[in-house]
Scaffold this motif. Structure first.
Motif, short mmCIF file in Angstrom:
data_model
loop_
_atom_site.label_atom_id
_atom_site.label_comp_id
_atom_site.label_asym_id
_atom_site.label_seq_id
_atom_site.Cartn_x
_atom_site.Cartn_y
_atom_site.Cartn_z
N GLY A 241 0.56 -1.21 0.22
CA GLY A 241 0.19 -0.08 -0.13
C GLY A 241 0.89 1.23 -0.06
N ALA A 242 1.99 1.46 1.01
CA ALA A 242 2.77 2.38 0.74
C ALA A 242 3.61 2.58 -0.63
CB ALA A 242 3.78 2.27 1.90
N ALA A 243 3.83 1.69 -1.20
CA ALA A 243 4.63 1.88 -2.33
C ALA A 243 3.46 2.26 -3.58
CB ALA A 243 5.33 0.55 -2.68
N THR A 244 2.40 1.83 -3.58
CA THR A 244 1.48 2.06 -4.56
C THR A 244 0.37 3.05 -4.11
OG1 THR A 244 -0.11 0.40 -3.99
CG2 THR A 244 1.92 -0.30 -5.50
N GLY A 245 0.30 3.39 -2.95
CA GLY A 245 -1.10 4.33 -2.77
C GLY A 245 -2.32 3.44 -2.59
N ALA A 246 -2.38 2.04 -3.03
CA ALA A 246 -3.46 1.41 -2.92
C ALA A 246 -3.98 1.29 -1.49
CB ALA A 246 -3.19 -0.03 -3.31
N GLY A 247 -5.33 1.04 -1.43
CA GLY A 247 -6.08 0.86 0.05
C GLY A 247 -5.71 -0.58 0.60
N GLU A 248 -6.16 -1.04 1.76
CA GLU A 248 -5.54 -1.90 2.38
C GLU A 248 -6.16 -3.17 1.70
OE1 GLU A 248 -5.87 -4.48 6.58
OE2 GLU A 248 -6.36 -2.49 6.57
N ASP A 249 -7.52 -3.36 1.13
CA ASP A 249 -8.10 -4.41 0.59
C ASP A 249 -7.46 -4.50 -0.81
OD1 ASP A 249 -9.71 -4.60 2.89
OD2 ASP A 249 -11.61 -3.57 1.85
N ARG A 250 -7.40 -3.65 -1.59
CA ARG A 250 -6.48 -3.64 -2.78
C ARG A 250 -5.16 -4.35 -2.76
NH1 ARG A 250 -5.11 0.48 -7.36
NH2 ARG A 250 -5.13 -0.87 -9.25
N ALA A 251 -4.43 -3.67 -1.67
CA ALA A 251 -3.01 -4.40 -1.52
C ALA A 251 -3.10 -5.83 -1.01
CB ALA A 251 -2.49 -3.28 -0.56
N ARG A 252 -4.16 -6.35 -0.12
CA ARG A 252 -3.94 -7.48 0.18
C ARG A 252 -4.29 -8.53 -1.03
NH1 ARG A 252 -4.83 -9.81 4.98
NH2 ARG A 252 -5.05 -8.09 6.32
N GLU A 253 -5.12 -7.87 -1.77
CA GLU A 253 -5.77 -8.85 -2.87
C GLU A 253 -4.58 -8.96 -3.84
OE1 GLU A 253 -8.97 -8.43 -6.82
OE2 GLU A 253 -9.08 -7.32 -4.93
N ALA A 254 -3.86 -7.94 -4.11
CA ALA A 254 -2.57 -8.02 -5.07
C ALA A 254 -1.54 -8.98 -4.54
CB ALA A 254 -1.96 -6.63 -5.38
N PHE A 255 -1.22 -8.61 -3.22
CA PHE A 255 -0.36 -9.53 -2.27
C PHE A 255 -0.83 -11.09 -2.70
CE2 PHE A 255 0.96 -11.41 1.75
CZ PHE A 255 2.29 -11.14 1.51
N GLU A 256 -1.79 -11.33 -2.06
CA GLU A 256 -1.98 -12.67 -2.43
C GLU A 256 -2.23 -13.42 -3.57
OE1 GLU A 256 -6.05 -12.63 -0.34
OE2 GLU A 256 -5.32 -12.60 1.65
N ALA A 257 -2.52 -12.40 -4.74
CA ALA A 257 -2.71 -13.02 -6.24
C ALA A 257 -1.21 -13.19 -6.71
CB ALA A 257 -3.34 -11.87 -7.00
N CYS A 258 -0.35 -12.54 -6.28
CA CYS A 258 1.34 -12.45 -6.56
C CYS A 258 2.14 -13.48 -5.50
CB CYS A 258 1.67 -11.13 -6.45
SG CYS A 258 1.05 -9.90 -7.70
N GLY A 259 1.15 -14.46 -5.09
CA GLY A 259 1.84 -15.61 -4.06
C GLY A 259 2.80 -15.01 -2.90
N GLY A 260 2.37 -13.73 -2.33
CA GLY A 260 2.75 -13.47 -1.10
C GLY A 260 4.32 -12.55 -1.44
N GLN A 261 4.30 -12.01 -2.53
CA GLN A 261 5.57 -11.44 -3.08
C GLN A 261 5.32 -10.01 -3.23
OE1 GLN A 261 6.38 -13.50 -6.65
NE2 GLN A 261 7.68 -15.17 -5.84
N VAL A 262 5.89 -9.28 -2.21
CA VAL A 262 5.57 -7.87 -2.19
C VAL A 262 6.18 -7.06 -3.43
CG1 VAL A 262 6.26 -5.67 -1.16
CG2 VAL A 262 5.90 -7.69 0.47
N LYS A 263 7.35 -7.38 -4.00
CA LYS A 263 7.81 -6.72 -5.22
C LYS A 263 6.78 -6.91 -6.28
CE LYS A 263 12.87 -6.61 -5.07
NZ LYS A 263 14.02 -7.49 -5.71
#
Length: 297
Positions: A241-263
């Protein structure tokens, strides 16, 4: 023969055992502050070590820490922490401690005096030109450490020597010698005090700066963290969220979709890519989030 500075008696605390408790605590705290100053004085050598090490590690090399006693344990600690903090492969962060694994929690008397064992233990790891060997010794003259240093140099590895006495054979014999001149200890000769503190600061600085150079950090965000527990998962989502400006829900969704990889999640959100495309983009720029996101500009 003059005593090394780390073994000399501190002139300011001849009556340490007579101090009141508050003064006693204050004496230790004030003396520890000198450790940071000693590391600051060695900033140029540390920078040289970072640049040299990053170049070797980009070629697939390992970081190998070597030491005895407190120095060895500090090296071991640094090696262990690289994986959860930066996803650095554990097999590429090794530590040799005089006396072996037992010496982690129990002093093995005499182990540090065995120069041949230092050389043999290092050689057993099969070091090569892409490896980085960091050798630590407060005295700068520990035989185990010097034996390992010689073996590392013979193998063509980059050698970094960290000592707390000026003009030490360890710093002189390493390709990059770093002297943390902490001087006499409050308790004479007890180099687990400010000498050890200076080594810890230097190791934190060295390995963290190397990881920044290897694209493990974006801005000042720890974007290669291994989210192995609930606390780290929450931290990782906050990083996205800090790197992209995304809200928590969107950041969580992307994080999970990317296999737990922040980058991967940051690049996917930033460029509107799927996880696989984001990974490919990162791979093409050696894992640099900043370089991967330039396409967005």
């Amino acid at each position: 023969m003059a005593l090394p500075r780390t073994e000399q008696t501190s002139p300011g605390h001849a009556h340490l055992d007579e101090y009141g408790t508050l003064d006693l605590v204050g004496a230790f705290i004030d003396d520890q502050a000198a450790a940071a100053l000693a590391v600051r004085a060695a900033a140029g050598e540390l920078a040289r070590a970072v640049d040299a090490a990053a170049g070797r590690l980009e070629q697939g090399g390992r970081i190998i820490y070597v030491g005895a006693g407190t120095s060895g344990r500090l090296g071991l600690l640094d090696s262990v922490e690289l994986h959860p903090t930066f996803s650095w492969p554990p097999e590429r962060a090794l530590a040799l401690l005089a006396g072996g694994p037992t010496a982690v929690h129990l002093a093995v008397e005499g182990a540090e005096d065995d120069r041949d064992r230092g050389a043999q233990d290092l050689a057993a790891l099969g070091p090569g030109p892409s490896d980085v060997v960091v050798v630590l010794a407060a005295s700068g003259a520990t035989p185990f450490a010097l034996g390992a240093l010689e073996a590392a140099r013979s193998a063509g590895a980059l050698t970094i020597g960290i000592a707390n006495n000026p003009d030490s054979p360890l710093a002189a014999g390493a390709e990059v010698g770093i002297t943390l001149d902490t001087g006499p200890e409050v308790i004479s000769g007890s180099t687990r005090l400010k000498a050890g503190t200076a080594q810890k600061i230097a190791l934190n600085t060295f390995s963290s700066a190397v990881m920044v150079r290897l694209n493990k950090v974006y801005g000042n965000l720890m974007v290669d963290v291994r989210a192995t527990n609930a606390k780290l998962v929450r931290r990782a989502i906050r990083l996205v969220g800090a790197a992209t400006g995304a809200g928590e829900d969107r950041a969580r969704e992307a994080f999970e979709a990317c296999g737990g990889q922040v980058k991967t999640a940051i690049v996917a959100l930033g460029l509107g890519l799927g996880p696989d495309q984001a990974r490919e983009r990162l791979a093409a720029v050696k894992g640099s989030v900043r370089a991967a996101l330039k396409e967005r500009a």
